[in-house]
Scaffold this active site. Structure first.
Site, PDB file in Angstrom:
ATOM      1  N   GLU A  94       4.201  -6.683   1.688  1.00 38.40           N
ATOM      2  CA  GLU A  94       3.693  -6.995   0.352  1.00 38.40           C
ATOM      3  C   GLU A  94       3.672  -5.762  -0.552  1.00 38.40           C
ATOM      4  OE1 GLU A  94      -0.240  -8.401   1.223  1.00 38.40           O
ATOM      5  OE2 GLU A  94       0.439 -10.245   2.167  1.00 38.40           O
ATOM      6  N   PRO A  95       4.809  -5.125  -0.775  1.00 39.72           N
ATOM      7  CA  PRO A  95       4.789  -3.931  -1.627  1.00 39.72           C
ATOM      8  C   PRO A  95       4.625  -4.301  -3.100  1.00 39.72           C
ATOM      9  CG  PRO A  95       7.048  -4.518  -1.130  1.00 39.72           C
ATOM     10  CD  PRO A  95       6.175  -5.508  -0.373  1.00 39.72           C
ATOM     11  N   GLY A  96       3.901  -3.506  -3.820  1.00 36.62           N
ATOM     12  CA  GLY A  96       3.773  -3.705  -5.260  1.00 36.62           C
ATOM     13  C   GLY A  96       4.167  -2.424  -5.973  1.00 36.62           C
ATOM     14  N   ARG A  97       3.272  -1.453  -5.891  1.00 34.66           N
ATOM     15  CA  ARG A  97       3.454  -0.182  -6.589  1.00 34.66           C
ATOM     16  C   ARG A  97       4.772   0.519  -6.236  1.00 34.66           C
ATOM     17  NH1 ARG A  97      -1.073   2.857  -7.978  1.00 34.66           N
ATOM     18  NH2 ARG A  97      -2.201   1.610  -6.444  1.00 34.66           N
ATOM     19  N   TYR A 140       0.446  -1.661 -12.141  1.00 34.72           N
ATOM     20  CA  TYR A 140      -0.962  -1.518 -12.518  1.00 34.72           C
ATOM     21  C   TYR A 140      -1.101  -0.879 -13.902  1.00 34.72           C
ATOM     22  CZ  TYR A 140      -1.171  -2.652  -7.619  1.00 34.72           C
ATOM     23  OH  TYR A 140      -0.975  -3.273  -6.406  1.00 34.72           O
ATOM     24  N   GLY A 165       0.761  -1.249   0.000  1.00 38.86           N
ATOM     25  CA  GLY A 165       0.000   0.000   0.000  1.00 38.86           C
ATOM     26  C   GLY A 165       0.780   1.280   0.000  1.00 38.86           C
ATOM     27  N   TYR A 204      -9.579   5.265 -12.271  1.00 39.16           N
ATOM     28  CA  TYR A 204      -9.474   6.010 -11.013  1.00 39.16           C
ATOM     29  C   TYR A 204      -9.362   7.517 -11.216  1.00 39.16           C
ATOM     30  CZ  TYR A 204      -7.457   1.433  -9.651  1.00 39.16           C
ATOM     31  OH  TYR A 204      -7.194   0.109  -9.444  1.00 39.16           O
ATOM     32  N   CYS A 245     -13.377   3.864 -28.393  1.00 40.67           N
ATOM     33  CA  CYS A 245     -14.656   4.563 -28.471  1.00 40.67           C
ATOM     34  C   CYS A 245     -15.320   4.676 -27.108  1.00 40.67           C
ATOM     35  CB  CYS A 245     -15.569   3.851 -29.454  1.00 40.67           C
ATOM     36  SG  CYS A 245     -14.786   3.749 -31.063  1.00 40.67           S
ATOM     37  N   GLU A 246     -14.759   5.490 -26.256  1.00 39.70           N
ATOM     38  CA  GLU A 246     -15.285   5.780 -24.925  1.00 39.70           C
ATOM     39  C   GLU A 246     -14.827   7.181 -24.564  1.00 39.70           C
ATOM     40  OE1 GLU A 246     -16.911   3.793 -22.610  1.00 39.70           O
ATOM     41  OE2 GLU A 246     -16.727   1.834 -23.586  1.00 39.70           O
TER      42      GLU A 246
HETATM   43  C1  LIG Z   1      -2.771  -5.089  -4.031  1.00 37.13           C
HETATM   44  C2  LIG Z   1      -2.264  -5.703  -2.804  1.00 37.13           C
HETATM   45  C3  LIG Z   1      -0.969  -5.429  -2.370  1.00 37.13           C
HETATM   46  C4  LIG Z   1      -0.043  -4.467  -3.068  1.00 37.13           C
HETATM   47  O1  LIG Z   1      -0.442  -3.141  -2.923  1.00 37.13           O
HETATM   48  P1  LIG Z   1       0.494  -1.955  -3.425  1.00 37.13           P
HETATM   49  O2  LIG Z   1      -0.312  -0.749  -3.190  1.00 37.13           O
HETATM   50  O3  LIG Z   1       0.775  -2.180  -4.858  1.00 37.13           O
HETATM   51  O4  LIG Z   1       1.733  -1.983  -2.588  1.00 37.13           O
HETATM   52  C5  LIG Z   1      -0.506  -6.109  -1.257  1.00 37.13           C
HETATM   53  N1  LIG Z   1      -1.299  -6.990  -0.590  1.00 37.13           N
HETATM   54  C6  LIG Z   1      -2.562  -7.263  -0.970  1.00 37.13           C
HETATM   55  C7  LIG Z   1      -3.350  -8.237  -0.202  1.00 37.13           C
HETATM   56  C8  LIG Z   1      -3.089  -6.623  -2.089  1.00 37.13           C
HETATM   57  O5  LIG Z   1      -4.339  -6.890  -2.462  1.00 37.13           O
END
Ligand SMILES: *Cc1c(COP(=O)(O)O)cnc(C)c1O
Length: 440
Positions: free
Chosen positions: A300-303, A399, A262, A343, A370-371
Site C-alpha cells: 500500500e505505498p502512497g508517499r 499529503y 510507509g 509535522y 493568521c497563525e
Molecule cells: C497512510 C496509509 C498508507 C500509505 O502510507 P505511505 O506512507 O504514504 O506509503 C498505507 N496503508 C495504510 C493503512 C495507511 O493508513
C-alpha cells in the site's frame, strides 16, 4: 550554480529539471524549472498560483519501479489513495494495473469513478468504517477488508449477512514495533489506535472463522509512514509470518499478507536518483520473512509513489524584516500545504528561475494565514528573490493537496498534470463562491 549542477541537485528526471532559458538579461546565465517538457513559470502565468504541478511520467515510472521491485513474489500494489486522491491520478494508476488502498467510503467512490473494474483490486483500511461504508464496499466487490477490531468484525459480518455476500477479511495486527518517524505518523506501537494486538489475533481469527458470510483470507500490517530505515519493516513482517504459520496450524486459509505502506522519501536531500535501489532494499526486507509462505503480497505505498512527483508553485507577495529577521510572505499557506505546520516537515524550496549571481539570504517562508504556525520553511538559506518571483516547494505530490483546507476562506489551489508537453488541469482552482455554496 550552473544549470547542470542545479539539475543534478534536483535530480528528478523525468519529472522536474532545470533548463537554460533565453530570458537571461545582460549575459547572466538564467535557468528555469521545467516539469517534463513544460516551463513551470508558463504554467504559473496561465493557471495562477498557488498551483500544484504533477509529472505524469514520474508517477508512472515510480509505480513501475516499485512494482518491479517485488517481481519475485506474487503481489498486488494497492496505491494508498489518501496520499493524493485526484481522480486523474487514480485513473492514470488504474490504467497501468495498480490497485488501491482506501480508508473511507469517499475514497472508494473515487476509485470506482476512476475505473469501475478497479474494485476487485481495492483493500479497505481504517479504524472507523461505518455500516454505510461497509455496505458500499461489499456491493462494489472489493478484494479485502482490513478489519481493525473485534467490534468491526461483527459489523462486517452483520453487513455481509444483510446483503448475503461473503466478505473477504484480514485482521490488521499491531506488531508493536517502533519505527523512526514523526510520532503522528507512527502506527505500529501498542499505544496506537491501529490494529489488534498480535497476541489477541488468534482468538479473533477463531471468532471470525465461526461467523457466517465472513471468509478469513489474510493478515495485514501497517507500521507508519515516512519510514526510511527498512529494519522495522523486516521486524513487522517477521512477526506477521510467524502469525501466518500459527493461523494455518489453527486451520485458517491465509492467502494474503498485506504489508501496508510507509516507505519514506528523502525530503531533505535530493531524492536518491535511484529509487529502484531504495525500492529493492525495501522489497527485500518485506519479502524475506514471507518467502516460504506462498502468499500473495499486497502493498500500500502512497508517499513513495507520489511524493517526489509533485511541486507546489507559489509567488512571493511581500518581503519584510522584523528586527533583522527576514520573511518572504508567499501566496501559498498552511491551508494549501499543511505538512510543515502539522509535522514540522521539511520541504526543499527553490526559485523557479535560478540566477547564478544571486546572493543567498536566510529567511522564513510564510503564508498569509493568521497563525504563527503558518510557515513553509524557517531559517532557510535561499537565493535572494524579489516580490512576484516564483518559488517551487518540492516533494509535495503526496499529503499536499489532500490535506488542503479553506481556512481563512482561502480557495484551494488548482492542480495540473503534465506529461511530456501536454498539460491538463485536473482540478480547477476554487472560487470564493464554491466555498459559500453550502452555507445557508
Ligand atoms: C497512510 C496509509 C498508507 C500509505 O502510507 P505511505 O506512507 O504514504 O506509503 C498505507 N496503508 C495504510 C493503512 C495507511 O493508513
Amino acid at each position: 550554480m550552473s544549470p547542470e549542477t542545479q539539475a543534478a541537485t534536483i535530480g528528478r528526471p523525468p519529472g522536474f529539471v532545470f533548463r537554460n532559458s533565453n530570458s537571461g538579461r545582460s549575459g547572466v546565465h538564467v535557468s528555469e524549472l521545467y516539469c517534463e517538457g513544460v516551463s513551470v513559470a508558463a504554467l504559473a502565468k496561465r493557471y495562477g498560483t498557488p498551483l500544484y504541478v504533477y509529472s505524469g511520467s514520474m508517477i508512472r515510472e515510480r509505480y513501475e519501479t516499485f512494482d518491479h521491485a517485488f517481481r519475485d513474489l506474487p503481489h498486488t500494489v494497492c496505491y494508498s489513495v489518501k496520499a493524493n486522491s485526484n481522480l486523474s491520478i487514480l485513473r492514470l494508476l488504474a490504467k497501468v494495473g495498480c490497485g488501491f488502498d482506501v480508508v473511507s467510503g469517499g475514497e472508494l467512490l473515487r476509485v470506482l469513478a476512476a475505473g469501475r473494474r478497479a474494485a476487485k483490486r481495492v483493500v479497505f483500511s481504517g479504524v472507523g468504517k461505518t455500516q454505510e461504508e461497509l455496505r458500499a464496499a461489499l456491493k462494489a466487490g472489493i478484494l479485502l477488508f482490513n478489519v481493525e477490531s473485534e467490534s468491526e468484525l461483527s459489523a462486517v459480518a452483520a453487513c455481509a449477512q444483510g446483503s448475503r455476500k461473503n466478505a473477504p477479511v484480514a485482521l490488521r495486527v499491531n506488531p508493536d514495533v517502533a519505527a523512526e518517524t514523526h510520532p503522528y505518523i507512527s502506527t505500529g506501537l501498542r499505544q496506537h489506535k491501529f490494529g489488534v494486538p498480535l497476541r489477541e489475533a488468534r482468538f479473533l481469527y477463531a471468532k471470525a472463522a465461526g461467523m457466517p458470510y465472513l471468509s478469513v483470507r489474510g493478515v495485514s500490517v501497517h507500521i507508519g509512514s515516512q519510514i526510511t530505515d527498512v529494519a522495522p519493516f523486516r521486524d513487522a513482517l517477521s512477526r506477521v509470518a510467524e502469525l501466518v504459520r500459527e493461523l494455518r496450524r489453527d486451520g485458517h486459509q491465509i492467502d494474503y499478507v498485506d504489508a501496508g505502506g510507509g516507505l519514506g522519501i528523502a525530503y531533505d536531500k535530493p531524492e536518491p536518483s535511484d529509487f529502484s535501489r531504495c525500492a529493492a532494499s525495501y522489497a527485500q526486507a518485506i519479502t524475506e520473512p514471507l518467502r516460504s509462505l506462498g502468499v500473495r503480497l499486497l502493498l500500500e505505498p502512497g508517499r513513495s509513489i507520489l511524493g517526489p512527483a509533485g511541486v507546489l508553485i507559489t509567488s512571493v507577495i511581500y518581503e519584510k524584516a522584523n528586527d533583522g529577521k527576514r520573511f518572504l510572505v508567499v501566496d501559498a499557506a498552511m491551508n494549501d500545504l499543511l505538512r510543515p505546520a502539522l509535522y514540522g516537515a521539511y520541504h526543499e524550496i527553490i526559485p523557479v528561475r535560478s540566477n547564478p549571481v544571486a546572493r543567498s539570504q536566510v529567511v522564513d517562508v510564510v503564508g498569509p494565514v493568521c497563525e504563527t504556525g503558518d510557515f513553509l520553511a524557517r531559517d532557510r538559506e535561499l537565493p535572494e528573490v524579489k516580490e512576484r518571483d516564483l518559488l517551487a516547494v518540492l516533494d509535495t505530490g503526496a499529503y499536499g493537496m489532500v490535506l488542503a483546507s479553506n481556512y481563512n476562506t482561502r480557495p484551494r489551489p488548482a492542480e495540473v498534470l503534465v506529461t511530456g508537453k501536454s498539460v491538463r488541469v485536473i482540478r480547477r482552482r476554487e472560487k470564493i463562491s464554491d466555498l459559500l455554496r453550502l452555507e445557508l
